[in-house]
Design an enzyme around this catalytic site. Structure first.
Site, PDB file in Angstrom:
ATOM      1  N   GLY A   1      23.253 -73.696 -11.018  1.00 44.15           N
ATOM      2  CA  GLY A   1      24.653 -73.300 -11.076  1.00 44.15           C
ATOM      3  C   GLY A   1      24.817 -71.945 -10.442  1.00 44.15           C
TER       4      GLY A   1
ATOM      5  N   GLN B   1      28.502 -63.789  -9.180  1.00 44.67           N
ATOM      6  CA  GLN B   1      27.107 -63.622  -8.754  1.00 44.67           C
ATOM      7  C   GLN B   1      26.971 -63.356  -7.253  1.00 44.67           C
ATOM      8  OE1 GLN B   1      25.728 -67.355 -11.021  1.00 44.67           O
ATOM      9  NE2 GLN B   1      23.965 -65.988 -11.045  1.00 44.67           N
TER      10      GLN B   1
ATOM     11  N   CYS C   1      18.532 -67.143 -14.916  1.00 47.41           N
ATOM     12  CA  CYS C   1      19.735 -66.867 -14.131  1.00 47.41           C
ATOM     13  C   CYS C   1      19.320 -66.276 -12.791  1.00 47.41           C
ATOM     14  CB  CYS C   1      20.607 -65.879 -14.908  1.00 47.41           C
ATOM     15  SG  CYS C   1      22.131 -65.453 -14.066  1.00 47.41           S
ATOM     16  N   LEU C   2      19.947 -66.741 -11.711  1.00 49.72           N
ATOM     17  CA  LEU C   2      19.618 -66.217 -10.379  1.00 49.72           C
ATOM     18  C   LEU C   2      19.869 -64.718 -10.292  1.00 49.72           C
ATOM     19  CD1 LEU C   2      21.080 -68.991  -8.028  1.00 49.72           C
ATOM     20  CD2 LEU C   2      18.676 -68.574  -8.566  1.00 49.72           C
TER      21      LEU C   2
ATOM     22  N   HIS D   1      27.046 -71.621 -19.527  1.00 51.62           N
ATOM     23  CA  HIS D   1      26.405 -70.453 -18.904  1.00 51.62           C
ATOM     24  C   HIS D   1      27.296 -69.913 -17.771  1.00 51.62           C
ATOM     25  CE1 HIS D   1      22.591 -68.430 -17.206  1.00 51.62           C
ATOM     26  NE2 HIS D   1      23.475 -68.310 -16.237  1.00 51.62           N
ATOM     27  N   GLU D   2      27.823 -70.835 -16.948  1.00 51.66           N
ATOM     28  CA  GLU D   2      28.641 -70.404 -15.799  1.00 51.66           C
ATOM     29  C   GLU D   2      29.994 -69.861 -16.251  1.00 51.66           C
ATOM     30  OE1 GLU D   2      27.059 -70.050 -13.130  1.00 51.66           O
ATOM     31  OE2 GLU D   2      25.376 -71.312 -13.721  1.00 51.66           O
TER      32      GLU D   2
ATOM     33  N   HIS E   1      29.644 -66.392 -17.172  1.00 47.19           N
ATOM     34  CA  HIS E   1      29.649 -65.503 -15.997  1.00 47.19           C
ATOM     35  C   HIS E   1      31.074 -65.104 -15.617  1.00 47.19           C
ATOM     36  CE1 HIS E   1      25.616 -64.980 -14.433  1.00 47.19           C
ATOM     37  NE2 HIS E   1      25.351 -66.264 -14.493  1.00 47.19           N
TER      38      HIS E   1
END
Ligand code: NI
Length: 169
Positions: free
Chosen positions: A50, A55, A93-94, A135-136, A139
């Site tokens: 995702g 991000q 997480c990226l 999770h997204e 963000h």
């Protein structure tokens, strides 16, 4: 042409800014259509499941999620319902490379959003798909999984260093 966008890495302050909603006209604009393609390309190249707009430095309520059937685009997503039943699983997480931790999240959710065409969609998500959406959506509200994790399972030292650099700035 799509391009891979540079990722914003914790503790970059943009990760803490709430995303702004998009109108249907904005969703359909060339600029946002290109951004969606670039975010999909970035997610695949970086091997994420995702990616949320903050991000890549854009404070917008836009996220792309990888599924077995291709990518799903969620714009202005809203969680309409969360199951009381939760499950604890490891997340990464990226934007927080090399750090993993367990997070308790609802196992089933009901979601409404606009898709990439600006069409209103509503659906139920379970398991990993539900977890990734939650999770997204976090963000988009400036919340990171490390805020919710009670147990960092990998990368404690890396995280401590990142936090320290945040305190100095
Ligand atoms: Ni993330």
């Amino acid at each position: 042409m799509t391009k891979v966008l540079p990722l914003k890495i914790y503790p970059d302050p943009v990760l803490r800014i709430k995303g702004k909603k998009l109108t249907v006209a904005e969703i359909q604009s060339d600029e946002i259509q290109q951004l969606i393609l670039d975010m999909e390309e970035t997610m695949i190249t970086e091997e994420g499941i995702g990616l949320a707009a903050p991000q890549i430095g854009k404070s917008l309520r836009l996220t792309v999620i990888r599924t077995d059937d291709g990518s799903v685009v969620l714009i202005n997503p809203r969680i309409l319902m969360k199951s009381l039943k939760k499950e604890k699983e490891e997340e990464g997480c990226l934007s927080i490379p090399e750090v993993f931790g367990t997070v308790r999240r609802a196992i089933k959710i009901r979601v409404s959003a606009f898709d990439q065409n600006g069409k209103k969609i509503k659906f139920t998500a379970n398991g990993l798909f539900a977890r990734v959406i939650l999770h997204e959506v976090d963000h988009l509200n400036g919340i990171l999984f490390i805020d919710r994790s009670k147990e960092i399972t990998k990368g404690q030292e890396v995280l401590a260093k990142m936090k320290k650099s945040n305190d100095k700035s």
